[in-house]
Design an enzyme around this catalytic site. Sequence first.
Site, PDB file in Angstrom:
ATOM      1  N   GLY A  75       0.777  -1.237   0.000  1.00  0.00           N
ATOM      2  CA  GLY A  75       0.000   0.000   0.000  1.00  0.00           C
ATOM      3  C   GLY A  75       0.806   1.284   0.000  1.00  0.00           C
ATOM      4  O   GLY A  75       0.335   2.311   0.496  1.00  0.00           O
ATOM      5  N   LEU A 104      -9.245  -9.206 -13.101  1.00  0.00           N
ATOM      6  CA  LEU A 104     -10.617  -8.689 -13.004  1.00  0.00           C
ATOM      7  C   LEU A 104     -11.467  -9.274 -14.124  1.00  0.00           C
ATOM      8  O   LEU A 104     -11.003  -9.417 -15.255  1.00  0.00           O
ATOM      9  CB  LEU A 104     -10.584  -7.161 -13.115  1.00  0.00           C
ATOM     10  CG  LEU A 104      -9.742  -6.467 -12.034  1.00  0.00           C
ATOM     11  CD1 LEU A 104      -9.520  -5.008 -12.400  1.00  0.00           C
ATOM     12  CD2 LEU A 104     -10.405  -6.589 -10.674  1.00  0.00           C
ATOM     13  N   ASN A 148      -5.193   2.367 -13.052  1.00  0.00           N
ATOM     14  CA  ASN A 148      -4.213   1.455 -12.471  1.00  0.00           C
ATOM     15  C   ASN A 148      -2.831   2.087 -12.574  1.00  0.00           C
ATOM     16  O   ASN A 148      -2.586   2.926 -13.440  1.00  0.00           O
ATOM     17  CB  ASN A 148      -4.231   0.129 -13.257  1.00  0.00           C
ATOM     18  CG  ASN A 148      -3.234  -0.880 -12.721  1.00  0.00           C
ATOM     19  OD1 ASN A 148      -3.128  -1.090 -11.508  1.00  0.00           O
ATOM     20  ND2 ASN A 148      -2.482  -1.512 -13.621  1.00  0.00           N
ATOM     21  N   HIS A 169       1.211   0.940 -13.044  1.00  0.00           N
ATOM     22  CA  HIS A 169       2.045  -0.203 -13.424  1.00  0.00           C
ATOM     23  C   HIS A 169       3.506   0.253 -13.469  1.00  0.00           C
ATOM     24  O   HIS A 169       3.795   1.335 -14.002  1.00  0.00           O
ATOM     25  CB  HIS A 169       1.608  -0.727 -14.800  1.00  0.00           C
ATOM     26  CG  HIS A 169       2.400  -1.917 -15.241  1.00  0.00           C
ATOM     27  ND1 HIS A 169       2.194  -3.173 -14.713  1.00  0.00           N
ATOM     28  CD2 HIS A 169       3.419  -2.038 -16.129  1.00  0.00           C
ATOM     29  CE1 HIS A 169       3.052  -4.017 -15.259  1.00  0.00           C
ATOM     30  NE2 HIS A 169       3.808  -3.361 -16.123  1.00  0.00           N
TER      31      HIS A 169
HETATM   32  C1  GRF Z   1       3.544  -1.119  -7.475  1.00  0.00           C
HETATM   33  O1  GRF Z   1       4.827  -1.373  -7.996  1.00  0.00           O
HETATM   34  C2  GRF Z   1       2.565  -0.900  -8.587  1.00  0.00           C
HETATM   35  O2  GRF Z   1       3.117  -0.293  -9.707  1.00  0.00           O
HETATM   36  C3  GRF Z   1       2.122  -2.308  -8.908  1.00  0.00           C
HETATM   37  O3  GRF Z   1       2.086  -2.973  -7.683  1.00  0.00           O
HETATM   38  C4  GRF Z   1       2.974  -2.339  -6.757  1.00  0.00           C
HETATM   39  C5  GRF Z   1       2.172  -1.961  -5.571  1.00  0.00           C
HETATM   40  O4  GRF Z   1       2.962  -1.445  -4.541  1.00  0.00           O
HETATM   41  N1  GRF Z   1       0.870  -2.307  -9.610  1.00  0.00           N
HETATM   42  P1  GRF Z   1       2.265  -0.768  -3.286  1.00  0.00           P
HETATM   43  O5  GRF Z   1       1.345  -1.825  -2.665  1.00  0.00           O
HETATM   44  O6  GRF Z   1       1.492   0.422  -3.767  1.00  0.00           O
HETATM   45  O7  GRF Z   1       3.374  -0.393  -2.368  1.00  0.00           O
END
Ligand code: GRF
Length: 217
Positions: free
Chosen positions: A14, A95, A109, A111
Site C-alpha cells: 500500500g 478482473l 491502475n 504499473h
Molecule cells: C507497485 O509497484 C505498482 O506499480 C504495482 O504494484 C505495486 C504496488 O505497490 N501495480 P504498493 O502496494 O502500492 O506499495
Amino acid sequence: MSRLKLAVMISGRGSNLQALIDATSDPAFPAEIILVLSNRPGAKGLERAAKAGIPTHVIDHKEFADRATFDREMTAAMEAAGTELVCLAGFMRLLSDEFVDHWRDRMINIHPSLLPAFKGLEVQERVLARGARFAGCTVHYVRKEMDTGPIIVQAVVPVHPDDTPDSLAERVLAREHDIYPLAVRLIAEGRVTIDENDRAVIAGAVAQENTLLNPVG
Ligand code: GRF
C-alpha cells in the site's frame, strides 16, 4: 467544492495508497478517499487507511467460488460507498470482463513500467534482462486486456549499470508516488478525456522538454 470520491483497491504493502492518502489529506486536493478495499485480510495498506481514518473493507477472494461473484461483491461495496473513481494500487487479482466494463473510464491502475513495454509481473527483472536503458511507470485507464488502456501519466527513470531488480524497483516506486496523485488530480479537475482512438487527452497539459541520454561515457 465537491471532491471526486475515490475507492482504492489493494492487496498488500500500500505505498501507492499512502501517496494518495498524503495527497488527499490536503483539503484543497480535488479528490478524497472514501473507501479502501482489500482482497487480503492482512494487507499492510489496511493499517495505513485505518491510521488515516479511512473506512476499509475486506472481501477475501478465497471465500468466493468464482471470480464473477467476488467482483460483484466488490462493485456493490464500492457503489454503496458512492465511489466515482476506482484506483487499483497493487491489487493482485485478475478482473472479470464484467467488472472492467462496469467501471469503464472510471477505473485506473498504476504499473511499474513504461507501457506498452513490460506488461505483467516481475517487470524490473525483465527490464534488466533486456538491457533496457530506461525504466519507468504508467498510470492508465483499465481495459479488459491486462496492463492496456489509455495512458494518463508516465515517468521515466534511468537504469544504472549496477542495478538489481530491487534497486531499480525502488527508483521507479518513488516516481509512482508522484504520478498516481498527479493522474488523480488531472481526472478530478475534469481535464482528462478519451478520444475516438481510445487515447487519453489532457487539457492544458505541458510536457517537459528534457532529452535523456543513457549511458553517457
Ligand atoms: C507497485 O509497484 C505498482 O506499480 C504495482 O504494484 C505495486 C504496488 O505497490 N501495480 P504498493 O502496494 O502500492 O506499495
